[in-house]
Design a protein around this motif. Structure first.
Motif, PDB file in Angstrom:
ATOM      1  N   THR A   1       5.278  11.831   5.740  1.00 14.48           N
ATOM      2  CA  THR A   1       5.244  13.195   6.168  1.00 14.48           C
ATOM      3  C   THR A   1       6.663  13.805   6.453  1.00 14.48           C
ATOM      4  OG1 THR A   1       2.887  13.122   6.613  1.00 14.48           O
ATOM      5  CG2 THR A   1       4.102  15.028   7.548  1.00 14.48           C
ATOM      6  N   THR A   2       7.280  13.006   7.458  1.00 12.52           N
ATOM      7  CA  THR A   2       8.481  13.247   7.824  1.00 12.52           C
ATOM      8  C   THR A   2       9.619  13.540   6.673  1.00 12.52           C
ATOM      9  OG1 THR A   2       8.105  11.934  10.092  1.00 12.52           O
ATOM     10  CG2 THR A   2      10.309  12.409   9.462  1.00 12.52           C
ATOM     11  N   LEU A   3       9.564  12.470   5.739  1.00  9.73           N
ATOM     12  CA  LEU A   3      10.435  12.831   4.536  1.00  9.73           C
ATOM     13  C   LEU A   3      10.153  14.045   4.003  1.00  9.73           C
ATOM     14  CD1 LEU A   3      12.345  11.482   2.441  1.00  9.73           C
ATOM     15  CD2 LEU A   3      10.426  10.682   1.337  1.00  9.73           C
ATOM     16  N   VAL A   4       8.986  14.518   3.707  1.00  6.79           N
ATOM     17  CA  VAL A   4       8.907  15.555   2.927  1.00  6.79           C
ATOM     18  C   VAL A   4       9.128  16.948   3.669  1.00  6.79           C
ATOM     19  CG1 VAL A   4       6.873  17.218   1.774  1.00  6.79           C
ATOM     20  CG2 VAL A   4       6.733  14.752   1.535  1.00  6.79           C
ATOM     21  N   SER A   5       8.784  16.824   4.926  1.00  7.72           N
ATOM     22  CA  SER A   5       9.192  18.125   5.576  1.00  7.72           C
ATOM     23  C   SER A   5      10.585  18.106   5.844  1.00  7.72           C
ATOM     24  CB  SER A   5       8.609  18.060   7.184  1.00  7.72           C
ATOM     25  OG  SER A   5       8.893  16.827   7.771  1.00  7.72           O
TER      26      SER A   5
ATOM     27  N   GLY B   1       0.800  -1.303  -0.004  1.00  5.91           N
ATOM     28  CA  GLY B   1      -0.222   0.206   0.098  1.00  5.91           C
ATOM     29  C   GLY B   1       0.749   1.189  -0.057  1.00  5.91           C
ATOM     30  N   THR B   2       2.127   1.182  -0.172  1.00  3.93           N
ATOM     31  CA  THR B   2       2.993   2.419  -0.002  1.00  3.93           C
ATOM     32  C   THR B   2       2.673   3.249  -1.387  1.00  3.93           C
ATOM     33  OG1 THR B   2       4.778   1.215   0.833  1.00  3.93           O
ATOM     34  CG2 THR B   2       5.340   3.186  -0.067  1.00  3.93           C
ATOM     35  N   ILE B   3       2.410   2.903  -2.477  1.00  2.00           N
ATOM     36  CA  ILE B   3       2.224   3.786  -3.761  1.00  2.00           C
ATOM     37  C   ILE B   3       0.694   4.647  -3.477  1.00  2.00           C
ATOM     38  CG2 ILE B   3       3.617   2.385  -5.429  1.00  2.00           C
ATOM     39  CD1 ILE B   3       1.059   1.491  -6.517  1.00  2.00           C
ATOM     40  N   LYS B   4      -0.114   3.788  -2.791  1.00  2.59           N
ATOM     41  CA  LYS B   4      -1.441   4.544  -2.588  1.00  2.59           C
ATOM     42  C   LYS B   4      -1.363   5.815  -1.740  1.00  2.59           C
ATOM     43  CE  LYS B   4      -6.072   3.624  -0.682  1.00  2.59           C
ATOM     44  NZ  LYS B   4      -6.802   2.577   0.134  1.00  2.59           N
ATOM     45  N   ALA B   5      -0.293   5.258  -0.451  1.00  2.61           N
ATOM     46  CA  ALA B   5      -0.072   6.442   0.447  1.00  2.61           C
ATOM     47  C   ALA B   5       0.578   7.579  -0.023  1.00  2.61           C
ATOM     48  CB  ALA B   5       0.614   5.793   1.705  1.00  2.61           C
TER      49      ALA B   5
ATOM     50  N   LYS C   1      -6.543   3.198  -9.704  1.00  2.74           N
ATOM     51  CA  LYS C   1      -7.355   3.410  -8.984  1.00  2.74           C
ATOM     52  C   LYS C   1      -6.650   4.490  -7.755  1.00  2.74           C
ATOM     53  CE  LYS C   1      -9.432   1.043  -4.851  1.00  2.74           C
ATOM     54  NZ  LYS C   1      -9.523  -0.248  -4.387  1.00  2.74           N
ATOM     55  N   TYR C   2      -5.208   4.251  -7.738  1.00  2.00           N
ATOM     56  CA  TYR C   2      -4.385   5.415  -6.680  1.00  2.00           C
ATOM     57  C   TYR C   2      -3.981   6.544  -7.415  1.00  2.00           C
ATOM     58  CZ  TYR C   2      -4.423   0.671  -4.324  1.00  2.00           C
ATOM     59  OH  TYR C   2      -4.845  -0.359  -3.469  1.00  2.00           O
ATOM     60  N   HIS C   3      -4.390   6.661  -8.747  1.00  2.00           N
ATOM     61  CA  HIS C   3      -3.787   7.864  -9.514  1.00  2.00           C
ATOM     62  C   HIS C   3      -2.559   8.077  -9.621  1.00  2.00           C
ATOM     63  CE1 HIS C   3      -7.943   9.600  -9.415  1.00  2.00           C
ATOM     64  NE2 HIS C   3      -7.935   9.147  -7.983  1.00  2.00           N
TER      65      HIS C   3
ATOM     66  N   SER D   1      -1.209   9.975  -2.540  1.00  2.00           N
ATOM     67  CA  SER D   1      -2.389  10.705  -1.977  1.00  2.00           C
ATOM     68  C   SER D   1      -1.642  12.084  -1.427  1.00  2.00           C
ATOM     69  CB  SER D   1      -2.761   9.972  -0.878  1.00  2.00           C
ATOM     70  OG  SER D   1      -2.023   9.687  -0.006  1.00  2.00           O
ATOM     71  N   HIS D   2      -0.228  12.212  -1.241  1.00  2.00           N
ATOM     72  CA  HIS D   2       0.286  13.394  -0.662  1.00  2.00           C
ATOM     73  C   HIS D   2       0.387  14.345  -1.683  1.00  2.00           C
ATOM     74  CE1 HIS D   2       3.325  15.921   1.119  1.00  2.00           C
ATOM     75  NE2 HIS D   2       3.091  15.217   2.332  1.00  2.00           N
ATOM     76  N   PRO D   3       0.112  15.814  -1.393  1.00  2.46           N
ATOM     77  CA  PRO D   3      -0.110  16.612  -2.577  1.00  2.46           C
ATOM     78  C   PRO D   3       1.343  17.115  -3.108  1.00  2.46           C
ATOM     79  CG  PRO D   3      -0.419  17.765   0.007  1.00  2.46           C
ATOM     80  CD  PRO D   3      -0.437  15.993   0.008  1.00  2.46           C
ATOM     81  N   ASP D   4       2.405  16.815  -2.370  1.00  4.15           N
ATOM     82  CA  ASP D   4       3.802  17.090  -2.779  1.00  4.15           C
ATOM     83  C   ASP D   4       4.649  15.807  -3.609  1.00  4.15           C
ATOM     84  OD1 ASP D   4       3.725  19.791  -1.704  1.00  4.15           O
ATOM     85  OD2 ASP D   4       4.244  18.817   0.192  1.00  4.15           O
ATOM     86  N   ILE D   5       3.751  15.016  -4.079  1.00  7.26           N
ATOM     87  CA  ILE D   5       4.264  13.592  -4.494  1.00  7.26           C
ATOM     88  C   ILE D   5       3.552  13.252  -5.699  1.00  7.26           C
ATOM     89  CG2 ILE D   5       4.810  11.391  -4.063  1.00  7.26           C
ATOM     90  CD1 ILE D   5       5.327  12.100  -1.074  1.00  7.26           C
ATOM     91  N   THR D   6       4.412  12.893  -6.735  1.00  4.18           N
ATOM     92  CA  THR D   6       3.875  12.059  -7.790  1.00  4.18           C
ATOM     93  C   THR D   6       4.554  10.769  -7.898  1.00  4.18           C
ATOM     94  OG1 THR D   6       3.205  14.270  -8.981  1.00  4.18           O
ATOM     95  CG2 THR D   6       3.542  12.198 -10.553  1.00  4.18           C
ATOM     96  N   VAL D   7       3.872   9.835  -8.243  1.00  3.03           N
ATOM     97  CA  VAL D   7       4.343   8.350  -8.368  1.00  3.03           C
ATOM     98  C   VAL D   7       4.078   7.853  -9.819  1.00  3.03           C
ATOM     99  CG1 VAL D   7       4.196   6.041  -7.361  1.00  3.03           C
ATOM    100  CG2 VAL D   7       3.623   7.877  -5.805  1.00  3.03           C
ATOM    101  N   VAL D   8       5.446   7.401 -10.293  1.00  3.11           N
ATOM    102  CA  VAL D   8       5.625   6.717 -11.569  1.00  3.11           C
ATOM    103  C   VAL D   8       5.894   5.362 -11.620  1.00  3.11           C
ATOM    104  CG1 VAL D   8       6.861   6.882 -13.710  1.00  3.11           C
ATOM    105  CG2 VAL D   8       6.057   8.887 -12.750  1.00  3.11           C
ATOM    106  N   CYS D   9       5.025   4.384 -11.833  1.00  2.00           N
ATOM    107  CA  CYS D   9       5.338   3.010 -11.760  1.00  2.00           C
ATOM    108  C   CYS D   9       5.574   2.599 -13.141  1.00  2.00           C
ATOM    109  CB  CYS D   9       4.240   2.307 -10.978  1.00  2.00           C
ATOM    110  SG  CYS D   9       4.418   0.549 -10.554  1.00  2.00           S
ATOM    111  N   ARG D  10       6.783   1.827 -13.429  1.00  6.74           N
ATOM    112  CA  ARG D  10       6.980   1.214 -14.551  1.00  6.74           C
ATOM    113  C   ARG D  10       6.727  -0.344 -14.580  1.00  6.74           C
ATOM    114  NH1 ARG D  10       9.164   2.812 -19.306  1.00  6.74           N
ATOM    115  NH2 ARG D  10       9.134   4.965 -18.389  1.00  6.74           N
TER     116      ARG D  10
END
Length: 260
Positions: free
Chosen positions: A102-106, A20-24, A50-52, A27-36
Motif C-alpha cells: 500500500t505504501t509503495l502504490v500510494s 506469499g508476496t505474489i498472492k498479496a 490460484k492467486y490470479h 490481490s491489489h487492484p492497481d497491480i498485475t503480476v507476471v511470473c515467468r
C-alpha cells in the motif's frame, strides 16, 4: 497508473509460494503480476492460477535480462501496459507485507518520478540493511571484493544518500516507467546473470536519469549469495559479467535486447 510486476523463477517456486508476496501483490487492484518460470514446475503453475497471477513457462532457459525483457513485452503487447504505467522488476526472494505494498502504490501516485529503488532490508525486524544501493564500481573494486573481502562500494544509507547521483540500485527490486524501460530497450541481454542492473542504471545515467530513493518502502530481501561459491556456474556467470561491464562501452540503449 498501474504496476506490472515481473518475477522470474529459476526453480524458486518454493520460496515464491512460501513467502506469499505474489498472492498479496496480485490481490491489489492497481497491480498485475507476471511470473515467468525458467523451468516449468507444477507447484508454481498451480499457485499462480490460484492467486490470479499470469504464469508463463519458458520453452528454453534464458537469463535474468532476457526473461524480464520478455515479461515487459508480454505486459505491453498482451496485457495492455501503457507508457505511464510502471514496470517492476522483483526478485522471487522479496517479501512484502500488505502495508508495504500500500505504501509503495500510494508513494508512486504522489511522487510521479520515472525510476525508483526501495529501502531493502534483510530481516523482518528491519534491523539490517541490504546493500541494494551502492557506488558504481571500478574493476579493481570487484577484485578487492573477491580477494580481500573489501566493501568499498557499499553505502551506509542510515547516514543518508549524497546528492552526487553516483549510486546504482540492485535489480532485486526496481520500479521503472514503462516508457523509460522501452526507450532504453530494457536490460542488456548480453548479461546472463549479474551486473545487468549496474549496466542499466549507468545507461540511464548517461541521459541524466537517476533513481528516486523510496526510503519509507521497506521490503525484506531473503537473498542468497550463489556467486560467492567458488568455481560454480554462478561464480563464472559473475566473472564474465564483471568483465563485460568493466570493459564495454556504455550507451543509453541496450546493445542486445528483444525490445525494439
Amino acid at each position: 497508473m498501474h504496476l506490472y510486476i515481473s518475477i522470474v523463477s529459476h526453480l524458486h517456486h518454493s520460496i515464491i509460494i512460501n513467502l506469499g508476496t505474489i498472492k498479496a501483490l496480485a490481490s491489489h487492484p492497481d497491480i498485475t503480476v507476471v511470473c515467468r518460470d525458467n523451468i516449468q514446475t507444477k507447484p508454481l503453475t498451480v499457485a499462480c492460477k490460484k492467486y490470479h497471477v499470469h504464469y508463463i513457462a519458458n520453452k528454453q532457459k534464458a537469463g535474468f535480462a532476457a526473461n524480464n525483457n520478455a515479461n515487459f513485452l508480454y505486459c505491453k503487447d498482451t496485457l495492455g501496459m501503457k507508457d505511464d504505467d510502471y514496470f517492476v522488476i522483483l526478485n522471487p526472494d522479496i517479501f512484502m507485507t500488505n502495508q508495504a505494498i500500500t505504501t509503495l502504490v500510494s508513494s508512486l501516485k504522489a511522487l510521479k518520478h520515472d525510476f525508483y529503488a526501495p529501502n531493502l532490508l534483510l530481516d523482518n525486524e528491519q534491523l539490517m540493511l541490504d546493500d541494494n544501493i551502492r557506488v558504481y564500481p571500478k574493476f579493481i573494486n570487484f577484485l578487492e571484493t573477491y580477494l580481500l573481502n573489501k566493501r568499498a562500494t557499499m553505502v551506509n544509507r542510515k547516514a543518508g544518500l549524497l546528492s552526487t547521483h553516483s549510486y546504482w540500485a540492485s535489480g532485486a527490486f526496481l520500479i521503472i516507467k514503462a516508457k523509460l524501460y522501452q526507450s532504453a530497450k530494457g536490460l542488456d541481454e548480453r548479461y546472463y546473470l549479474y551486473c545487468e542492473d549496474i549496466d542499466f542504471c549507468e545507461r540511464l545515467k548517461i541521459r541524466g536519469i537517476h533513481f528516486h530513493y523510496l526510503e519509507h518502502v521497506k521490503p525484506t530481501h531473503h537473498r542468497r549469495r550463489d556467486s560467492k561459491r567458488f568455481m560454480t556456474r554462478y561464480f563464472w556467470w559473475h566473472v564474465f559479467s564483471v568483465f563485460r561491464y568493466s570493459f564495454s562501452k556504455k550507451e543509453f540503449e541496450a546493445r542486445k535486447s528483444k525490445i525494439k
